[in-house]
Motif scaffolding. Structure first.
Motif, short mmCIF file in Angstrom:
data_model
loop_
_atom_site.label_atom_id
_atom_site.label_comp_id
_atom_site.label_asym_id
_atom_site.label_seq_id
_atom_site.Cartn_x
_atom_site.Cartn_y
_atom_site.Cartn_z
N ALA A 94 0.83 -1.11 -0.03
CA ALA A 94 0.01 -0.11 -0.04
C ALA A 94 0.85 1.35 -0.01
O ALA A 94 0.52 2.42 -0.67
N GLN A 95 1.99 1.19 0.64
CA GLN A 95 2.91 2.26 0.61
C GLN A 95 3.61 2.49 -0.50
O GLN A 95 3.85 3.90 -0.91
N ARG A 96 4.05 1.58 -1.14
CA ARG A 96 4.62 1.69 -2.62
C ARG A 96 3.48 2.05 -3.59
O ARG A 96 3.84 3.13 -4.49
N ILE A 97 2.48 1.60 -3.66
CA ILE A 97 1.23 2.12 -4.60
C ILE A 97 0.95 3.68 -4.27
O ILE A 97 0.79 4.51 -5.22
N ARG A 98 1.03 3.82 -2.89
CA ARG A 98 0.54 5.53 -2.80
C ARG A 98 1.87 6.24 -3.16
O ARG A 98 1.60 7.39 -3.64
N ALA A 99 2.97 5.78 -2.99
CA ALA A 99 4.23 6.55 -3.57
C ALA A 99 4.31 6.71 -5.05
O ALA A 99 4.52 7.83 -5.44
N VAL A 100 3.91 5.78 -5.62
CA VAL A 100 3.94 5.79 -7.24
C VAL A 100 2.75 6.59 -7.56
O VAL A 100 2.76 7.51 -8.56
N ALA A 101 1.69 6.45 -6.84
CA ALA A 101 0.56 7.64 -7.36
C ALA A 101 0.89 9.00 -6.87
O ALA A 101 0.35 9.87 -7.62
N GLY A 102 1.49 9.07 -5.60
CA GLY A 102 1.75 10.60 -5.50
C GLY A 102 3.01 11.18 -6.55
O GLY A 102 2.67 12.26 -6.73
N LEU A 103 3.86 10.32 -6.72
CA LEU A 103 4.75 10.78 -7.91
C LEU A 103 4.03 11.24 -9.40
O LEU A 103 4.24 12.25 -9.95
N LEU A 104 3.09 10.02 -9.70
CA LEU A 104 2.37 10.42 -10.71
C LEU A 104 1.60 11.78 -10.69
O LEU A 104 1.44 12.66 -11.93
N PHE A 105 0.89 11.95 -9.56
CA PHE A 105 -0.01 13.24 -9.27
C PHE A 105 0.87 14.52 -9.30
O PHE A 105 0.53 15.65 -9.87
N LEU A 106 2.09 14.29 -8.81
CA LEU A 106 2.94 15.54 -8.81
C LEU A 106 3.36 15.85 -10.40
O LEU A 106 3.58 17.02 -10.51
N LEU A 107 3.59 14.89 -11.04
CA LEU A 107 3.97 15.00 -12.29
C LEU A 107 2.91 15.64 -13.04
O LEU A 107 3.12 16.62 -14.13
N ILE A 108 1.68 15.42 -13.10
CA ILE A 108 0.44 16.00 -13.45
C ILE A 108 0.35 17.33 -13.05
O ILE A 108 0.09 18.35 -13.61
N ALA A 109 0.70 17.80 -11.92
CA ALA A 109 0.47 18.97 -11.14
C ALA A 109 1.57 20.04 -11.93
O ALA A 109 1.22 21.23 -12.14
N ILE A 110 2.85 19.28 -12.04
CA ILE A 110 3.91 20.17 -12.70
C ILE A 110 3.38 20.54 -13.94
O ILE A 110 3.42 21.56 -14.46
N ALA A 111 2.73 19.70 -14.72
CA ALA A 111 2.52 19.78 -16.06
C ALA A 111 1.12 20.89 -16.12
O ALA A 111 1.04 21.71 -17.06
N ALA A 112 0.30 20.87 -15.23
CA ALA A 112 -0.63 21.58 -14.99
C ALA A 112 -0.11 23.09 -14.83
O ALA A 112 -0.74 24.21 -15.35
N ALA A 113 1.10 23.35 -13.87
CA ALA A 113 1.55 24.64 -13.72
C ALA A 113 2.09 25.00 -14.95
O ALA A 113 1.99 26.40 -15.47
N VAL A 114 2.86 24.14 -15.79
CA VAL A 114 3.33 24.50 -17.06
C VAL A 114 2.40 25.05 -17.95
O VAL A 114 2.42 26.03 -18.86
N GLY A 115 1.27 24.24 -17.85
CA GLY A 115 -0.09 24.54 -18.87
C GLY A 115 -0.45 26.08 -18.39
O GLY A 115 -0.82 26.71 -19.57
N TRP A 116 -0.73 26.32 -17.50
CA TRP A 116 -0.92 28.01 -17.16
C TRP A 116 -0.20 28.89 -17.48
O TRP A 116 -0.36 30.03 -18.08
N VAL A 117 1.31 28.53 -17.47
CA VAL A 117 2.28 29.45 -17.97
C VAL A 117 2.05 29.78 -19.51
O VAL A 117 2.06 30.84 -20.01
N VAL A 118 1.78 28.52 -20.09
CA VAL A 118 1.57 28.72 -21.53
C VAL A 118 0.15 29.30 -21.85
O VAL A 118 0.24 30.18 -22.96
N VAL A 119 -0.85 29.45 -21.26
CA VAL A 119 -2.03 29.98 -21.27
C VAL A 119 -1.58 31.49 -21.17
O VAL A 119 -2.35 32.43 -21.99
N MET A 120 -0.73 31.80 -20.28
CA MET A 120 -0.41 33.33 -20.04
C MET A 120 0.34 33.96 -20.92
O MET A 120 0.01 35.11 -21.33
#
Length: 138
Positions: A49-75
């Motif tokens: 369960a800890q490994r799955i949570r760590a992998v999910a956390g990394l995946l969603f962190l990458l998605i959050a960084i991509a969303a932040a970059v997306g907002w920069v592109v919008v601006m």
């Protein structure tokens, strides 16, 4: 006359108290020594369960960084034209908050929730750069 105030502030005699209920089973000395010698990475790797949570956390962190970059592109694609300096400052503050929101949401869900994955999923929807996504899909 015994000093009850001092007795209340000490742990003396609690080990012999039969009315004391603990949720922890007593471990043998060899198990406790082996557990203290094991590195923390092995303990995390042993729990799926800890490994799955760590992998999910990394995946969603990458998605959050991509969303932040997306907002920069919008601006960059949509420069603001404001009539007053206050309007321009408030617009730029909104842009800054839009860039920081995905990563802030990820951090808040990680720190404040016992089950962060549903909150991370909600954060992907809420903080997505919708102008960019709708412009690409249209």
């Amino acid at each position: 006359m015994p000093d009850d105030d001092r007795d209340a502030l000490s742990w003396d005699g609690d080990a012999d108290d039969e009315t004391l209920v603990t949720n922890e089973p007593e471990a043998p000395a060899t198990t406790a020594a082996a557990a203290s010698a094991a590195p923390a990475a092995v303990a995390i790797a042993a729990d799926p369960a800890q490994r799955i949570r760590a992998v999910a956390g990394l995946l969603f962190l990458l998605i959050a960084i991509a969303a932040a970059v997306g907002w920069v592109v919008v601006m960059l694609e949509n420069p603001a034209q404001q009539q007053t300096i206050l309007g321009l400052a408030m617009y730029q503050l909104g842009e800054l908050l839009a860039v920081l929101a995905p990563i802030g949401w990820w951090l808040a869900a990680r720190r404040l929730s016992t089950q962060p994955v549903p909150w991370w999923i909600a954060g992907v929807v809420v903080t997505a750069p919708w102008p960019l996504l709708v412009g690409v899909l249209a």
